[in-house]
Structures are given as structure tokens and as C-alpha cells.
Design a protein around this motif. Structure first.
Motif, short mmCIF file in Angstrom:
data_model
loop_
_atom_site.label_atom_id
_atom_site.label_comp_id
_atom_site.label_asym_id
_atom_site.label_seq_id
_atom_site.Cartn_x
_atom_site.Cartn_y
_atom_site.Cartn_z
N ASP A 157 -4.68 -30.24 21.02
CA ASP A 157 -5.16 -31.47 20.40
C ASP A 157 -6.68 -31.36 20.22
N ASN A 158 -7.26 -32.36 19.57
CA ASN A 158 -8.68 -32.26 19.25
C ASN A 158 -9.57 -32.13 20.48
N GLN A 159 -9.23 -32.84 21.54
CA GLN A 159 -10.04 -32.77 22.75
C GLN A 159 -9.95 -31.38 23.37
N GLU A 160 -8.77 -30.80 23.37
CA GLU A 160 -8.60 -29.45 23.91
C GLU A 160 -9.36 -28.43 23.08
N VAL A 161 -9.36 -28.61 21.76
CA VAL A 161 -10.13 -27.71 20.90
C VAL A 161 -11.61 -27.82 21.22
N ALA A 162 -12.09 -29.03 21.42
CA ALA A 162 -13.50 -29.23 21.78
C ALA A 162 -13.83 -28.49 23.07
N LEU A 163 -12.95 -28.59 24.06
CA LEU A 163 -13.16 -27.88 25.33
C LEU A 163 -13.12 -26.37 25.12
N SER A 164 -12.18 -25.90 24.30
CA SER A 164 -12.03 -24.46 24.07
C SER A 164 -13.28 -23.86 23.45
N LEU A 165 -13.83 -24.56 22.47
CA LEU A 165 -14.95 -24.00 21.70
C LEU A 165 -16.30 -24.46 22.19
N GLY A 166 -16.32 -25.42 23.11
CA GLY A 166 -17.58 -25.92 23.61
C GLY A 166 -18.38 -26.67 22.56
N ILE A 167 -17.67 -27.46 21.74
CA ILE A 167 -18.33 -28.22 20.69
C ILE A 167 -17.93 -29.69 20.84
N PRO A 168 -18.71 -30.62 20.26
CA PRO A 168 -18.37 -32.04 20.37
C PRO A 168 -17.05 -32.38 19.69
N HIS A 169 -16.41 -33.43 20.19
CA HIS A 169 -15.14 -33.88 19.63
C HIS A 169 -15.30 -34.24 18.16
N GLY A 170 -16.43 -34.87 17.80
CA GLY A 170 -16.66 -35.23 16.41
C GLY A 170 -16.76 -34.02 15.50
N THR A 171 -17.31 -32.92 16.01
CA THR A 171 -17.40 -31.69 15.23
C THR A 171 -16.02 -31.13 14.96
N VAL A 172 -15.14 -31.21 15.96
CA VAL A 172 -13.76 -30.76 15.77
C VAL A 172 -13.11 -31.56 14.64
N ARG A 173 -13.27 -32.88 14.67
CA ARG A 173 -12.64 -33.72 13.66
C ARG A 173 -13.16 -33.41 12.26
N SER A 174 -14.48 -33.21 12.15
CA SER A 174 -15.04 -32.93 10.82
C SER A 174 -14.61 -31.56 10.32
N ARG A 175 -14.58 -30.57 11.21
CA ARG A 175 -14.15 -29.23 10.78
C ARG A 175 -12.68 -29.23 10.39
N LEU A 176 -11.86 -29.93 11.16
CA LEU A 176 -10.43 -29.97 10.88
C LEU A 176 -10.17 -30.68 9.54
N SER A 177 -10.86 -31.79 9.33
CA SER A 177 -10.71 -32.51 8.07
C SER A 177 -11.15 -31.65 6.90
#
Length: 214
Positions: A157-177
Motif C-alpha cells: 500500500d502507499n504507506q508501505e511504499v513510502a517506508l520502502s523507499l524512504g520518501i513522504p507519503h504524498g510523494t508516493v501518491r503523486s508518483r503513482l498518480s
């Protein structure tokens, strides 16, 4: 009732508990290997192909074992940590990954669908869309592709991706979108990546499925 000495009773220990135990008893780390090796290998094969996945998957757990005393025990599930290591290793194979997707993009649908290594293209709902999907993936930036495939292939999920990559949750959402939009544009409005399901992360209709965490 027969009790086997040395085997813990009750539910399995959390990943964090196992890793902490492995600090004093290194052999305990084998439980982490057994829990996650198959999934990590499948993710790596989807990204760089089976030829490289064997060595890379083994390297993920070699690195994890060496770094286990730095693991954050507040995180019960080690899955994001392990996928983060795997994704970092993929970074050393960026050219191979790009060549792989471009080769898939040139392949005909039958070739794509019949190859054991083509775990990404092989899982789209229409086999004929495989080469188009591969071409679209090749066109993404490395950061956007990392996020997309951690969600679509690894099932994070997005939070796990943020933890995996060491990036903010908002960055995950913007990259995924952004990645999904680029895929839709490349595929003429369709998004066959939504039906990628090598580990049960995305259903045929594109909906998220709940994943076990440990």
C-alpha cells in the motif's frame, strides 16, 4: 498431544520479534527468509527477469541479515524493509530493466504470453496488450516505475511504499498518480497494469486486495 522441543507454540512471531531474536541467535533469521524469499524473487523477476532474480533475491537477504541489528523494531512487518532493499538493488540494473521492457515491447503477444520470465506482461487481462504495457513501463521515470511496481507487483500500500523507499507519503501518491496517467496515455486510455496480479495485489477489475503483513 505431542510437543516438539525447540518449536514455539501459538501464532508465529512478528517479523520484528524474529529479527530481534536473531541478534543473539542468527539462525532465527531463516524464518524471515522463508516468509519472504518467494515474494521478493517474484518481484525482482518481474523487473529484471529470472536470469538476474536468483542472485538479486539472495543478495537482498544477505544485506538484510547484515543490517538486521539496525532494523526498526517498531515495525512489526519487515515486508517494506525487504522490498526497499530489493528496489535499491534493481537500481543497479536500470539498464537491464529498460532493455527487458523494450524487448517485450518489440515481442509479439504470443511470445510475451508464453515466457515464464515475463511476469509483468503475462498478467495483463489481454495478452495482446503485453508489449504495449512493457513499452509504457519503459517510458516511465525510474522513481515513478519503482512506486507503480511496488504497488502493482509487490502489492504494497502507499504507506508501505513510502517506508520502502524512504520518501513522504504524498510523494508516493503523486508518483503513482503520474505513473498511472502516463500508462493510460500510452495505452490509449486503457490501463492494463491495473490487472497485474502476480502476488494477489491487484484484482482483475483493478481493485486493491488486502495483504497479510507478516
Amino acid at each position: 498431544m505431542v510437543v516438539v522441543l525447540g518449536e514455539p507454540a501459538g501464532p508465529p512471531a512478528t517479523d520484528a520479534a524474529v529479527i530481534e531474536q536473531s541478534w543473539a541467535e542468527p539462525e532465527r533469521f531463516e524464518a524471515i527468509f522463508r516468509r519472504y524469499f518467494g515474494r521478493i524473487h517474484q518481484y525482482l523477476a518481474a523487473r529484471v527477469g529470472g536470469r538476474y532474480a536468483d542472485d538479486l533475491a539472495a543478495e537482498v537477504f544477505t544485506i538484510a541479515f547484515a543490517q538486521r541489528q539496525r532494523y526498526d523494531l517498531a515495525r512489526d512487518c519487515a515486508r517494506p524493509w525487504l522490498y526497499g532493499i530489493a528496489t535499491n538493488l534493481v537500481g543497479t540494473y536500470r539498464r537491464q530493466e529498460q532493455r527487458r521492457y523494450r524487448a517485450l515491447a518489440r515481442a509479439d503477444a504470443q511470445t510475451v504470453a508464453s515466457s515464464d520470465e515475463d511476469l509483468v506482461a503475462d498478467r495483463v487481462s489481454a495478452a495482446a496488450a503485453g508489449p504495449a504495457l512493457a513499452a509504457a513501463l519503459a517510458g516511465l521515470s525510474s522513481g515513478d516505475r519503482d512506486v507503480l511496481l511496488l504497488v502493482a507487483v509487490a502489492g504494497l500500500d502507499n504507506q508501505e511504499v513510502a517506508l520502502s523507499l524512504g520518501i513522504p507519503h504524498g510523494t508516493v501518491r503523486s508518483r503513482l498518480s503520474r505513473a498511472r496517467q502516463r500508462l493510460r496515455e500510452s495505452l490509449g486510455g486503457a490501463n492494463p497494469a491495473d490487472s497485474i496480479d502476480p502476488v494477489g495485489g491487484i484484482g482483475a477489475a483493478g481493485g486493491r486486495k488486502e495483504q497479510p503483513h507478516g
